[in-house]
Design a protein around this motif. Structure first.
Motif, PDB file in Angstrom:
ATOM      1  N   SER A  65       0.858  -1.182   0.000  1.00 26.02           N
ATOM      2  CA  SER A  65       0.000   0.000   0.000  1.00 26.02           C
ATOM      3  C   SER A  65       0.900   1.239   0.000  1.00 26.02           C
ATOM      4  N   LEU A  66       0.328   2.372  -0.380  1.00 24.16           N
ATOM      5  CA  LEU A  66       1.110   3.603  -0.392  1.00 24.16           C
ATOM      6  C   LEU A  66       1.624   3.927   1.009  1.00 24.16           C
ATOM      7  N   GLU A  67       0.808   3.688   1.999  1.00 24.96           N
ATOM      8  CA  GLU A  67       1.211   3.967   3.375  1.00 24.96           C
ATOM      9  C   GLU A  67       2.393   3.096   3.798  1.00 24.96           C
ATOM     10  N   THR A  68       2.326   1.812   3.483  1.00 27.33           N
ATOM     11  CA  THR A  68       3.416   0.902   3.828  1.00 27.33           C
ATOM     12  C   THR A  68       4.683   1.280   3.068  1.00 27.33           C
ATOM     13  N   ALA A  69       4.541   1.621   1.792  1.00 28.79           N
ATOM     14  CA  ALA A  69       5.700   2.022   0.994  1.00 28.79           C
ATOM     15  C   ALA A  69       6.358   3.266   1.570  1.00 28.79           C
ATOM     16  N   LYS A  70       5.546   4.252   1.952  1.00 26.99           N
ATOM     17  CA  LYS A  70       6.102   5.470   2.552  1.00 26.99           C
ATOM     18  C   LYS A  70       6.825   5.162   3.856  1.00 26.99           C
ATOM     19  N   ASP A  71       6.276   4.228   4.637  1.00 25.86           N
ATOM     20  CA  ASP A  71       6.906   3.866   5.912  1.00 25.86           C
ATOM     21  C   ASP A  71       8.311   3.306   5.716  1.00 25.86           C
ATOM     22  N   VAL A  72       8.558   2.636   4.586  1.00 27.06           N
ATOM     23  CA  VAL A  72       9.884   2.060   4.341  1.00 27.06           C
ATOM     24  C   VAL A  72      10.733   2.945   3.430  1.00 27.06           C
TER      25      VAL A  72
END
Length: 115
Positions: A65-72
């Motif tokens: 997800s975009l949120e997970t990608a941003k987190d990493v």
């Protein structure tokens, strides 16, 4: 309600262990889990002929997800000119360069006519 027949528990399915009532995950659950945690698929394809490498293709696929990608730390879509519509002044620079090339070509052709 009784029908006269004994009630028996369903037989345990092979591979389910002692749980016996394990429900298979549906596609939505699987997709939610993958997008939440992220999934990385990586691979290399190499074509060699007589120990000479002719072609190498490196494949990297990240599903998240975009949120997970941003987190990493993956956020390339926020600055990609193709996706944001922001060309970063490339069109203006392109116009200036084309005008400069036209000037240089005109000056070059004048020099050839004079010389």
């Amino acid at each position: 309600m009784t029908t006269g027949q004994p009630v028996t528990a369903p037989a345990a399915q092979p591979g389910l262990g002692s749980a016996g009532n394990h429900q298979p995950a549906n596609l939505g659950d699987i997709l939610e889990r993958v997008l939440d945690k992220g999934l990385v698929i990586a691979g290399d394809i190499r074509v060699n002929l007589l120990d000479i490498e002719l072609l190498t293709i490196k494949l990297r696929l990240v599903v998240a997800s975009l949120e997970t990608a941003k987190d990493v730390g993956i956020d390339w879509w926020e600055s990609d000119p193709w996706l944001t519509g922001d060309d970063g002044g490339v069109r203006e620079e392109n116009k200036q360069l084309r005008a400069r090339v036209a000037e240089l070509e005109a000056a070059s052709s004048r020099d050839e006519e004079d010389g």
